[in-house]
Scaffold this active site. Structure first.
Site, mmCIF file in Angstrom:
data_model
loop_
_atom_site.group_PDB
_atom_site.id
_atom_site.type_symbol
_atom_site.label_atom_id
_atom_site.label_comp_id
_atom_site.label_asym_id
_atom_site.label_seq_id
_atom_site.Cartn_x
_atom_site.Cartn_y
_atom_site.Cartn_z
ATOM 1 N N GLU A 83 76.417 -9.920 33.078
ATOM 2 C CA GLU A 83 76.453 -10.201 34.796
ATOM 3 C C GLU A 83 75.790 -10.428 34.808
ATOM 4 O OE1 GLU A 83 78.840 -7.461 37.228
ATOM 5 O OE2 GLU A 83 80.738 -7.245 36.269
ATOM 6 N N HIS A 97 80.691 -9.511 41.512
ATOM 7 C CA HIS A 97 81.272 -8.261 41.541
ATOM 8 C C HIS A 97 80.691 -7.921 43.066
ATOM 9 C CE1 HIS A 97 80.920 -4.161 39.292
ATOM 10 N NE2 HIS A 97 80.859 -4.386 39.895
#
Ligand code: NAD
Length: 307
Positions: free
Chosen positions: A263, A282
């Site tokens: 990420e 997220h």
């Protein structure tokens, strides 16, 4: 006593902590590792989300550290044994963002079953894709398979049952005669049976050596071709290349993915051009309400620990 908060936290909770401790609040510090380590040299407490790696190097730089507050759950960014060895308490916000995740699971499942979100631009342009969107499905009567039946899995089960969804769950760490099965009216299942039976498979396990790539090509092949996969747990649990291929080949009905092996998601990822896929950065556990709850809980527990 000095406290460092290096990822975003609700302002009211930051103010509560600043009234009690010498508090450095800088949510950009997570991306400036050398400055973060320097700031920790004389810190007694640290508050992080999931992006700060609380590893041996950080602990060595933070010799006075006594507590790490985690704004969320999932401790895979924290070396818990190393913290324990140095008597640094690790405090997660257990339960405080469960509702946000559970609502994300139900919401994305419904969106994928109707595919309505895919044709908004067409509708706005007057192309009227009514025929193309007339084969959507209702969620009532479907089977939800939960992999991991802890706090978030159980709350998701409760929301699902209120919508007449059947719930089965795989969690080998919960005994077959544990009261939780009776209390939640969820049916325990073996992993292979769950994968074969569920219309919606949702992941709620921590990322560990046992769960890494639990959903690989093999597991995806056991799922129904109409089934939906939802991952709000951790990116490493799903083999992203295998998932991208399964979606492109029509071997899976759709997926909602909130967490990724790396990420932010890299350009050219196996998931960036797959069909029937909802991608989010997220945020399953992050809502206006959960941010307040998570921050207040961590502020209270970290303050209690420092005192
Ligand atoms: P929890 O600890 O209450 O529940 C996890 C469950 O997984 C436990 O019941 C455990 O027995 C089970 N489990 C562990 N290893 C397993 C295995 N190998 N196979 C099957 N089951 C296994 O945790 P929770 O609060 O329900 O959260 C679950 C996960 O969700 C967290 O670890 C975190 O990574 C993730 N999460 C993500 C977000 C987000 O914003 N996307 C927010 C909150 C939590």
């Amino acid at each position: 006593m000095k406290l460092v908060i290096c990822e975003f936290m609700d302002n009211a909770s930051v103010a509560t902590l600043a009234a009690q401790f010498d508090t450095l609040y800088d949510p950009t510090l997570v991306d400036r590792r050398p400055e973060l380590l320097a700031a920790l040299a004389d810190a007694d407490g640290l508050i992080v989300r999931n992006r700060t790696q609380v590893d041996r190097a950080l602990l060595e730089a933070a010799t006075r550290l006594r507590v790490v507050g985690r704004l969320g759950v999932g401790l895979d960014n924290i070396d818990v044994p190393a913290c324990e060895a140095r008597q640094v308490a690790v405090i997660p916000a257990t339960g405080a963002n469960a509702r946000a995740v559970a609502e994300y699971v139900i919401g994305t499942a419904m969106a994928l079953l109707r595919r309505a979100y895919t044709r908004s631009a067409d509708t706005a342009a007057g192309n009227w894709p009514r025929a193309a969107l007339s084969d959507g499905c209702e969620i009532a009567g479907k089977t939800l398979g939960l992999i991991g039946f802890g706090g978030i899995g159980q709350l998701t089960a409760r929301l699902a049952q209120s919508l007449d969804i059947k719930v089965i769950a795989y969690d080998p760490l919960i005994a077959a005669d544990a009261p939780v099965w009776k209390n939640t009216k969820a049916t325990p299942a073996k992993l292979d049976d769950l994968l074969a039976q569920a219309d919606i498979v949702s992941l709620h396990v921590p990322l560990t050596e046992q769960t890494r790539h639990l959903i690989d090509q093999n597991a995806l092949a056991k799922m129904r071709t109409s089934a939906i996969l939802i991952n709000t747990a951790r990116g490493g649990i799903v083999d992203e290349t295998a998932l991208g291929n399964a979606l492109r080949l029509g071997q899976l009905g759709g997926a909602a993915i909130d967490v990724f092996a790396h990420e932010p998601l890299a350009a050219g990822s196996a998931l960036s051009d797959a069909p029937n896929l909802i991608l989010t950065p997220h945020i399953a556990g992050v809502t206006t309400e959960s941010n307040v709850r998570v921050s207040a809980l961590i502020a209270e527990r970290v303050a209690a620990q420092l005192k």
